[in-house]
Design an enzyme around this catalytic site. Structure first.
Site, short mmCIF file in Angstrom:
data_model
loop_
_atom_site.label_atom_id
_atom_site.label_comp_id
_atom_site.label_asym_id
_atom_site.label_seq_id
_atom_site.Cartn_x
_atom_site.Cartn_y
_atom_site.Cartn_z
N LYS A 144 0.82 -1.22 0.00
CA LYS A 144 0.00 0.00 0.00
C LYS A 144 0.85 1.26 0.00
O LYS A 144 2.02 1.26 0.35
CB LYS A 144 -1.00 -0.04 1.16
CG LYS A 144 -2.17 -0.96 0.82
CD LYS A 144 -3.29 -0.93 1.82
CE LYS A 144 -4.42 -1.85 1.31
NZ LYS A 144 -5.43 -2.12 2.34
N ARG A 203 -3.84 -10.31 4.40
CA ARG A 203 -4.30 -10.20 3.00
C ARG A 203 -3.15 -9.62 2.19
O ARG A 203 -2.83 -8.45 2.31
CB ARG A 203 -5.54 -9.30 2.95
CG ARG A 203 -6.16 -9.18 1.56
CD ARG A 203 -7.35 -8.22 1.57
NE ARG A 203 -7.94 -8.11 0.26
CZ ARG A 203 -7.45 -7.34 -0.71
NH1 ARG A 203 -6.38 -6.60 -0.51
NH2 ARG A 203 -8.04 -7.31 -1.89
#
Ligand code: HH2
Length: 276
Positions: free
Chosen positions: A209, A244
């Site tokens: 991210k 995840r």
């Protein structure tokens, strides 16, 4: 339950880190099989990007992307999750073999999703997001980000239980990057124990991210794997249960080593070594 790896399978042209890479059906299936071989426990199939400023995808298009992939993956031996906020997509995916619903709106976009998850006995992940993907990164503010996220997750879990979802089917996720500044993300990771204390297994999604780019200067998301490993290991130590991630092999190795050091797993030599 040991830490579980949820491998990300984005069947989208526009996801922030792998948009277009697995968009074609054959490449999606091939990639999914590789993730399973690398040690994924769950495959999270998504047909709509939730990156900041992403455009919504029509339901027909999302169905076209997700359902054939789920269908082709039943029988791979891992749990199939559908990453969607649309009830119609969740229904079709569950009919095709998914048993986990990962709704980044935590049943707010379509509250009937809760009753559906209850009726079908699915597992679910309730994630925190401030606002919606198109606008969520426009100056997000909290009184105290950890307290606010914890209260939200408690409220959403109570809603799900009221709608009939069994408590042992619920997981919660602080939603790293969803309406959060760099400092908000770091505070959530630092104080993740307070989210774990809510009492449901915690899912954490830091993989590649953009806050990692802010910390490291790595522009290309594929170059953020080491940063992802650092966040994952620290989150494991603080009690997170499900990770995840895009890079399953690297994260499996990191989690295996960290688990042994944390004394949560006995060490087993996985293969005979040819040299010491
Ligand atoms: N992050 C993304 C999507 N879904 N679900 C959960 N539970 N937690 C997350 O942190 C999370 C999520 C965004 O990542 P990605 O799927 O890689 O990108 P995109 O939304 O652009 O497809």
């Amino acid at each position: 339950m040991g830490p579980l790896i949820m491998g990300i399978l984005n069947v989208t042209p526009d996801s922030f880190s792998d948009g277009g890479e697995w968009f074609a059906f054959e490449s999606a299936i091939e990639h999914a099989r590789a993730l399973v071989a690398e040690g994924a426990d769950i495959l999270d199939v998504g047909g709509e990007s939730t990156r900041p400023r992403a455009e919504p995808v029509a339901v027909d298009e999302e169905l076209r992307r997700v359902v054939p992939v789920v269908q082709a993956l039943r029988g791979t031996g891992v749990q199939i999750s559908v990453d969607t906020a649309k009830l119609t997509v969740a229904e079709a995916a569950v009919d095709a073999g998914a048993t986990y619903v990962n709704d980044v709106t935590a049943f707010r976009q379509e509250p009937e999703m809760a009753g559906f998850v209850a009726d079908r006995g699915c597992d679910c992940c309730l994630m925190h997001m401030l606002g919606e993907p198109r606008t969520m990164q426009d100056d997000p503010r909290y009184d105290d980000v950890v307290d606010d996220v914890r209260a939200f997750l408690e409220e959403r879990a109570e809603f799900a239980v009221r709608e009939g979802v069994r408590e042992d089917r619920i997981m919660v996720d602080p939603g790293i990057g969803f309406g959060k500044t760099l400092d908000h993300n770091l505070e959530l990771l630092r104080r993740l124990g307070e989210i774990v204390a809510v009492g449901f297994p915690v899912v954490i999604g830091t993989s590649r991210k953009s806050f990692l780019a802010r910390l490291t200067g790595r522009e290309d998301p594929h170059d953020r794997v080491a940063g992802t490993v650092a966040t994952t290991v620290l989150a494991l130590e603080r009690g997170a249960a499900v990770f995840r991630v895009h890079d399953v092999a690297e994260l499996r190795q990191a989690l295996d080593v960290a688990e042994v050091i944390l004394g949560r797993r006995a060490w087993e030599r996985p293969v005979p070594l040819t040299s010491a």
